[in-house]
Motif scaffolding. Structure first.
Motif, PDB file in Angstrom:
ATOM      1  N   ASP A   1       0.597  -1.870   0.194  1.00  0.00           N
ATOM      2  CA  ASP A   1      -0.350  -0.362  -0.042  1.00  0.00           C
ATOM      3  C   ASP A   1       1.028   1.009   0.526  1.00  0.00           C
ATOM      4  OD1 ASP A   1      -1.668  -1.116  -0.256  1.00  0.00           O
ATOM      5  OD2 ASP A   1      -2.554  -1.137   2.138  1.00  0.00           O
ATOM      6  N   ILE A   2       1.975   1.264   0.500  1.00  0.00           N
ATOM      7  CA  ILE A   2       2.422   2.455   0.689  1.00  0.00           C
ATOM      8  C   ILE A   2       2.891   2.845  -0.680  1.00  0.00           C
ATOM      9  CG2 ILE A   2       4.822   3.429   2.009  1.00  0.00           C
ATOM     10  CD1 ILE A   2       4.420   1.354   4.364  1.00  0.00           C
ATOM     11  N   VAL A   3       3.844   1.840  -1.543  1.00  0.00           N
ATOM     12  CA  VAL A   3       3.763   1.725  -2.674  1.00  0.00           C
ATOM     13  C   VAL A   3       3.051   2.243  -3.225  1.00  0.00           C
ATOM     14  CG1 VAL A   3       4.890   0.649  -4.914  1.00  0.00           C
ATOM     15  CG2 VAL A   3       5.439  -0.089  -2.298  1.00  0.00           C
ATOM     16  N   TRP A   4       1.573   2.393  -3.047  1.00  0.00           N
ATOM     17  CA  TRP A   4       0.628   2.772  -4.130  1.00  0.00           C
ATOM     18  C   TRP A   4       0.549   3.688  -4.013  1.00  0.00           C
ATOM     19  CZ3 TRP A   4      -4.049   5.385  -3.073  1.00  0.00           C
ATOM     20  CH2 TRP A   4      -4.520   5.312  -3.697  1.00  0.00           C
ATOM     21  N   PHE A   5       0.673   3.735  -2.422  1.00  0.00           N
ATOM     22  CA  PHE A   5       0.400   5.692  -2.596  1.00  0.00           C
ATOM     23  C   PHE A   5       1.891   6.631  -3.071  1.00  0.00           C
ATOM     24  CE2 PHE A   5      -2.221   4.243   1.432  1.00  0.00           C
ATOM     25  CZ  PHE A   5      -3.281   5.384   1.005  1.00  0.00           C
ATOM     26  N   ARG A   6       3.214   6.233  -3.289  1.00  0.00           N
ATOM     27  CA  ARG A   6       3.448   6.427  -3.621  1.00  0.00           C
ATOM     28  C   ARG A   6       3.873   6.664  -5.333  1.00  0.00           C
ATOM     29  NH1 ARG A   6       9.356   3.344  -4.344  1.00  0.00           N
ATOM     30  NH2 ARG A   6       7.917   2.449  -6.112  1.00  0.00           N
ATOM     31  N   ASP A   7       3.073   5.765  -5.672  1.00  0.00           N
ATOM     32  CA  ASP A   7       3.853   6.096  -7.185  1.00  0.00           C
ATOM     33  C   ASP A   7       2.248   6.501  -8.437  1.00  0.00           C
ATOM     34  OD1 ASP A   7       5.803   4.837  -7.117  1.00  0.00           O
ATOM     35  OD2 ASP A   7       5.444   3.090  -7.470  1.00  0.00           O
ATOM     36  N   TYR A   8       0.690   6.399  -7.500  1.00  0.00           N
ATOM     37  CA  TYR A   8      -0.586   6.890  -7.659  1.00  0.00           C
ATOM     38  C   TYR A   8      -0.278   8.093  -8.207  1.00  0.00           C
ATOM     39  CZ  TYR A   8      -5.484   6.358  -8.637  1.00  0.00           C
ATOM     40  OH  TYR A   8      -6.582   6.691  -9.917  1.00  0.00           O
ATOM     41  N   ARG A   9      -1.600   8.233  -9.440  1.00  0.00           N
ATOM     42  CA  ARG A   9      -1.576   9.599  -9.792  1.00  0.00           C
ATOM     43  C   ARG A   9      -3.080   9.699 -10.100  1.00  0.00           C
ATOM     44  NH1 ARG A   9       2.366   9.498  -8.288  1.00  0.00           N
ATOM     45  NH2 ARG A   9       4.756  10.349  -8.432  1.00  0.00           N
ATOM     46  N   PHE A  10      -3.891  10.638  -8.757  1.00  0.00           N
ATOM     47  CA  PHE A  10      -5.363  10.984  -9.359  1.00  0.00           C
ATOM     48  C   PHE A  10      -5.345  11.661 -11.401  1.00  0.00           C
ATOM     49  CE2 PHE A  10      -5.492  10.431  -5.308  1.00  0.00           C
ATOM     50  CZ  PHE A  10      -6.615   9.795  -4.956  1.00  0.00           C
ATOM     51  N   GLU A  11      -6.469  10.651 -11.555  1.00  0.00           N
ATOM     52  CA  GLU A  11      -6.389  11.714 -13.201  1.00  0.00           C
ATOM     53  C   GLU A  11      -6.032  13.090 -13.491  1.00  0.00           C
ATOM     54  OE1 GLU A  11      -9.483   8.789 -15.364  1.00  0.00           O
ATOM     55  OE2 GLU A  11      -9.446  10.483 -16.367  1.00  0.00           O
ATOM     56  N   GLN A  12      -7.663  13.176 -12.616  1.00  0.00           N
ATOM     57  CA  GLN A  12      -7.546  15.041 -12.648  1.00  0.00           C
ATOM     58  C   GLN A  12      -6.433  15.833 -12.350  1.00  0.00           C
ATOM     59  OE1 GLN A  12     -10.215  16.330 -14.975  1.00  0.00           O
ATOM     60  NE2 GLN A  12     -12.275  15.560 -14.127  1.00  0.00           N
ATOM     61  N   GLU A  13      -5.888  16.498 -13.404  1.00  0.00           N
ATOM     62  CA  GLU A  13      -4.603  17.425 -12.951  1.00  0.00           C
ATOM     63  C   GLU A  13      -4.822  19.206 -12.790  1.00  0.00           C
ATOM     64  OE1 GLU A  13      -1.044  17.020 -13.671  1.00  0.00           O
ATOM     65  OE2 GLU A  13      -0.750  14.547 -13.666  1.00  0.00           O
ATOM     66  N   SER A  14      -4.983  19.831 -11.979  1.00  0.00           N
ATOM     67  CA  SER A  14      -5.240  21.020 -12.021  1.00  0.00           C
ATOM     68  C   SER A  14      -4.644  22.174 -12.776  1.00  0.00           C
ATOM     69  CB  SER A  14      -5.694  22.096 -10.559  1.00  0.00           C
ATOM     70  OG  SER A  14      -5.596  22.956 -10.999  1.00  0.00           O
ATOM     71  N   PRO A  15      -4.861  22.960 -13.899  1.00  0.00           N
ATOM     72  CA  PRO A  15      -3.496  24.209 -14.667  1.00  0.00           C
ATOM     73  C   PRO A  15      -2.655  25.216 -13.158  1.00  0.00           C
ATOM     74  CG  PRO A  15      -5.426  23.996 -15.215  1.00  0.00           C
ATOM     75  CD  PRO A  15      -6.386  23.359 -14.268  1.00  0.00           C
ATOM     76  N   LEU A  16      -3.876  25.143 -12.111  1.00  0.00           N
ATOM     77  CA  LEU A  16      -3.540  25.759 -11.101  1.00  0.00           C
ATOM     78  C   LEU A  16      -3.025  25.075  -9.637  1.00  0.00           C
ATOM     79  CD1 LEU A  16      -6.905  27.968 -10.972  1.00  0.00           C
ATOM     80  CD2 LEU A  16      -4.791  28.749 -11.344  1.00  0.00           C
ATOM     81  N   LEU A  17      -3.689  24.297  -9.533  1.00  0.00           N
ATOM     82  CA  LEU A  17      -2.972  23.822  -8.243  1.00  0.00           C
ATOM     83  C   LEU A  17      -2.518  22.437  -8.434  1.00  0.00           C
ATOM     84  CD1 LEU A  17      -6.637  23.694  -6.141  1.00  0.00           C
ATOM     85  CD2 LEU A  17      -4.245  25.293  -6.184  1.00  0.00           C
ATOM     86  N   GLY A  18      -2.434  21.694  -9.466  1.00  0.00           N
ATOM     87  CA  GLY A  18      -1.568  20.235 -10.008  1.00  0.00           C
ATOM     88  C   GLY A  18      -2.252  19.527  -9.436  1.00  0.00           C
ATOM     89  N   ALA A  19      -1.376  18.280  -9.548  1.00  0.00           N
ATOM     90  CA  ALA A  19      -2.122  16.919  -9.291  1.00  0.00           C
ATOM     91  C   ALA A  19      -1.768  17.429  -7.769  1.00  0.00           C
ATOM     92  CB  ALA A  19      -0.904  16.094  -9.424  1.00  0.00           C
ATOM     93  N   VAL A  20      -3.058  15.677  -7.080  1.00  0.00           N
ATOM     94  CA  VAL A  20      -3.226  16.016  -6.359  1.00  0.00           C
ATOM     95  C   VAL A  20      -1.928  15.330  -5.269  1.00  0.00           C
ATOM     96  CG1 VAL A  20      -4.150  14.253  -4.368  1.00  0.00           C
ATOM     97  CG2 VAL A  20      -5.945  15.244  -6.747  1.00  0.00           C
ATOM     98  N   GLY A  21      -2.069  15.843  -4.070  1.00  0.00           N
ATOM     99  CA  GLY A  21      -0.241  14.744  -3.766  1.00  0.00           C
ATOM    100  C   GLY A  21      -0.797  14.089  -2.531  1.00  0.00           C
TER     101      GLY A  21
END
Ligand SMILES: [Zn+2]
Length: 384
Positions: free
Chosen positions: A231-251
């Motif tokens: 699960d830790i590896v998943w948290f490290r690597d996963y990227r949520f689909e919707q990125e924001s021009p103002l705020l970037g990706a979910v971190g």
């Protein structure tokens, strides 16, 4: 049909009249500024002298409440939150909230000055909380006291809130349900007077992996650390689909981990903490639901209350800011915006990088510019 030369004269006259009106308004602002900025400086210095760590803001709130009442205003108070409605309050008009916070963090190490003794040198006012968010508290108050005595197409509410630095439940969240409906809010935080039109939210998740204890020498048991690993590896690597021009990706970051009691016991429990910073495309509830679909360990969200926020660039306030040369941006730091269920913009004097640092300061010039700009942004602003 008006002859061409008369039309031109008419046009010139009206343009002249407009210039005169804006000149008069400018002169009014400048003279008011000169008389009032000194008061703002004194109030800021007084606030620096009063320690006001989160949940310990009573003395600062007392001082500010007395100061506002001395200006002929009626205040209200809940805990250490102080607020005040414009005397011309009209329920038919929308209300604009002017908010900043009076609490500070504890002084970090490295201060070369006394954090609680304000000193003014080379146009800088040094002291704990001067930048975050004393400058905003006093300049917004100044602007409130001026505008609330003029006819505006809106009502103003000034709110000096507490417990902001810890997003505490005794802070703004406890006050908002008792206020009149808010159409729009300005949150004073050091942004160099640039409007933050999006702000990241925060979701903290506690994750627990459960196994079975056993003797390490005999390779017995079911190791909870290994269960947590995937699960830790998943948290490290996963990227949520919707990125924001103002705020970037979910971190997402795993920031704490705990397991084991001694070297020869297979741990039956491993816990870790994940810090999730949401962009405006996801609610905290949505993110948590998605995370749960991907991980096998048991996850618990500490709360869903610190939302990301966003306001349209088409909003009249933002449009006015752009016309005044301001540059909207997305902010990664959390403020009381996270707890506001209405549209808001974060904008204030000072610089975010000076917050929570040793020898924090506020420039007098930044305060002067803030007052002028807040007035230009708010005077006669029509919200719809
Ligand atoms: Zn702040």
């Amino acid at each position: 049909m008006v002859p061409f030369y008369e039309r031109r004269l008419e046009f010139n006259l009206s343009s002249f009249a407009m210039k005169l009106v804006s000149l008069q308004r400018f002169i009014k602002i400048v003279s008011m500024l000169n008389s009032g900025i000194q008061t703002s400086i004194e109030v800021l210095k007084a606030l620096i002298r009063i320690p006001s760590f989160s949940r310990e803001e009573a003395a600062a709130a007392d001082f500010l409440q007395n100061h506002i009442e001395a200006q002929g205003m009626t205040t209200e108070r809940k805990g250490n939150n102080i607020w005040c409605l414009s005397p011309l309050f009209d329920v038919q008009k929308p209300s604009i909230l002017l908010n900043s916070h009076i609490d500070t963090i504890k002084p970090v190490s490295g201060w070369k000055r006394d954090p609680f003794t304000p000193s003014q040198e080379n146009g800088k006012i040094y002291g704990l909380g001067s930048n975050d968010a004393g400058g905003s508290i006093v300049t917004l108050l100044h602007v409130f006291l001026h505008l609330c005595r003029t006819q505006q197409p809106y009502n103003l509410i000034y709110l000096a809130s507490c417990e902001e630095e810890i997003s505490g439940q005794g802070g703004i969240e406890s006050v908002l349900p008792g206020l009149p409906p808010i159409a729009f809010a300005i949150v004073g935080e050091p942004t160099e007077m640039q409007p933050a039109i999006a702000e990241k939210g925060l979701l903290v998740i506690d994750v627990t992996a459960t196994g079975h204890a056993g003797h390490a020498a005999r390779n017995e048991g079911d190791n909870a650390v290994y269960k947590a690993l995937n699960d830790i590896v998943w948290f490290r690597d996963y990227r949520f689909e919707q990125e924001s021009p103002l705020l970037g990706a979910v971190g997402m970051n795993v920031t704490q981990i705990n397991a084991g009691t001694q070297h020869n016991v297979i741990p039956d429990r491993c816990t870790f903490v994940v810090d999730v910073r949401s962009n405006e495309w996801y609610s905290n509830e949505e993110l948590f639901a998605q995370i749960q679909q991907h991980i096998v360990c048991e996850a618990k969200a500490r709360s869903f209350r610190l939302h990301s926020s966003h306001i349209s660039v088409e909003h009249p306030f933002v449009q006015r800011a752009i016309r005044l040369g301001r540059k909207p941006f997305g902010s990664s730091t959390l403020s009381d915006q996270a707890l506001m269920p209405f549209t808001s913009v974060k904008i204030g004097p000072g610089c975010s990088s000076r917050s929570h640092t040793a020898d924090e300061y506020m420039l007098v010039q930044e305060m002067e510019e803030a007052v002028v700009l807040y007035l230009q942004l708010l005077d006669k602003l029509v919200l719809s």
